[in-house]
Design an enzyme around this catalytic site. Sequence first.
Site, short mmCIF file in Angstrom:
data_model
loop_
_atom_site.label_atom_id
_atom_site.label_comp_id
_atom_site.label_asym_id
_atom_site.label_seq_id
_atom_site.Cartn_x
_atom_site.Cartn_y
_atom_site.Cartn_z
N HIS A 34 -28.17 38.30 -29.49
CA HIS A 34 -26.76 38.50 -29.12
C HIS A 34 -25.81 38.10 -30.25
CE1 HIS A 34 -25.57 34.31 -28.04
NE2 HIS A 34 -26.78 34.17 -27.56
N ASP A 86 -26.66 29.82 -32.29
CA ASP A 86 -26.97 30.62 -31.11
C ASP A 86 -26.01 31.83 -31.10
OD1 ASP A 86 -27.31 31.64 -28.55
OD2 ASP A 86 -26.49 29.90 -27.52
N GLU A 135 -23.53 38.22 -24.12
CA GLU A 135 -24.62 37.45 -23.49
C GLU A 135 -24.09 36.16 -22.89
OE1 GLU A 135 -28.14 34.64 -23.33
OE2 GLU A 135 -26.22 34.43 -24.33
N GLU A 136 -23.22 35.49 -23.64
CA GLU A 136 -22.72 34.20 -23.16
C GLU A 136 -21.76 34.35 -21.98
OE1 GLU A 136 -24.16 31.72 -24.13
OE2 GLU A 136 -24.63 31.77 -26.26
N HIS A 176 -25.51 24.85 -27.31
CA HIS A 176 -24.14 25.01 -26.79
C HIS A 176 -23.25 23.80 -27.11
CE1 HIS A 176 -24.59 28.62 -23.89
NE2 HIS A 176 -25.29 28.77 -24.99
ZN ZN Z 1 -26.16 30.57 -25.69
#
Ligand code: ZN
Length: 366
Positions: free
Chosen positions: A69, A183, A215-216, A332
């Site tokens: 992503h 990420d 995605e998040e 995160h």
């Molecule tokens: Zn993530």
Amino acid sequence: MLQLGQLKSKLIDYMGVIRLSGYESRMACKFRDDLSACVDEVKIDKLGNVIGTIKGTDPEAPNVMVFAHMDVIGFVISCIEPDGFLRFDRVGGISEKIVQGKAVMVGSETGEYYPGMIAAKSYHGQTPEDKSKMDSFSSLFVDIGAASAQEVNDLGIYVGCPITFAPYHVELLNDRIAGAYLDDATGLTNLLQIASILTREKPQCTVHLVGTVMEEFNARGAMMAARSVNTDMAICLLSPGAGDTPDQKSVNNIVLGGGPGVTMFNFHGKGTLNGNIVHQGMYQLLRKTAEQQGIPLQRCAARGALSDTAYLQLENDGIPCLDMGTPDRYSHSPMEICDLKDLEMVGQLVAAFLSSVDRDFNLNRY
Ligand SMILES: [Zn+2]
């Protein structure tokens, strides 16, 4: 083929691009341009996914999608105070505990970004109770230095505009990199690495290398890409959390520097009742390929997490899915850590896996 130093500079390059969920265009354009050098065709679909395709040598072999992503976690402006401070809500999974005092970038409606910070109450003004209590997002605010709401609006910043942690990285000991946006900058870097390997030696299967959106936000951006390329199977490149820090011992066996992590099971719960149990045929081929390549494979089973595969596996007539990636620490948070040696092995392993997929691969679960 990208060497470790090239992988590092590409990873750092991708860690420098601001891209909240729903605002991935900067990353999408960069990633499309990078991919275009080593795929047969590349396009950006209506949703914003970047899809690069390497045509396989056997039209009867499965059509495989490998994706990572492009978006990152962050915030959205919910209210602008008359004195120019910005109230916000979160986009993606972020804890209140880790945000105060952090540098952010605030986007305008015309696409410019301005530096700011999430304010932390002055230590000298805190009561003894303040010092141990956690402030909720609704009590926090961003300071960009503006003196009025009008000054904020004059920059093109309004309610609904994006905020992300400011991009930042540092190089640590032992080939480790720390920073925001790992990420899923690791997965995107691997996609480019895989493209550079497969373009030299074409696989039998057709491979779609996809940078996905949102995605998040809701973990569904990959679904549209899977529909448009009509994929038979999918690999999601996403970092499994490492369990080798003092706070995570006994959570799992994943260590930084121990090789690629494959997710055997994940389950989010928390109302979604969703996750993925790895497709055994894909896992067995991955395991065998790792052995042949001399690459160690780390297994992960995780509650509290999911990826796009949770929804992707329900597309078409049921897409076999596998989640794997470069282990990371402190997910995160504004500073995650990965090991470049793991990153390199992930791309090598996935490229070798794709080279092994032929028309006889059994897509059924058993
Ligand atoms: Zn993530």
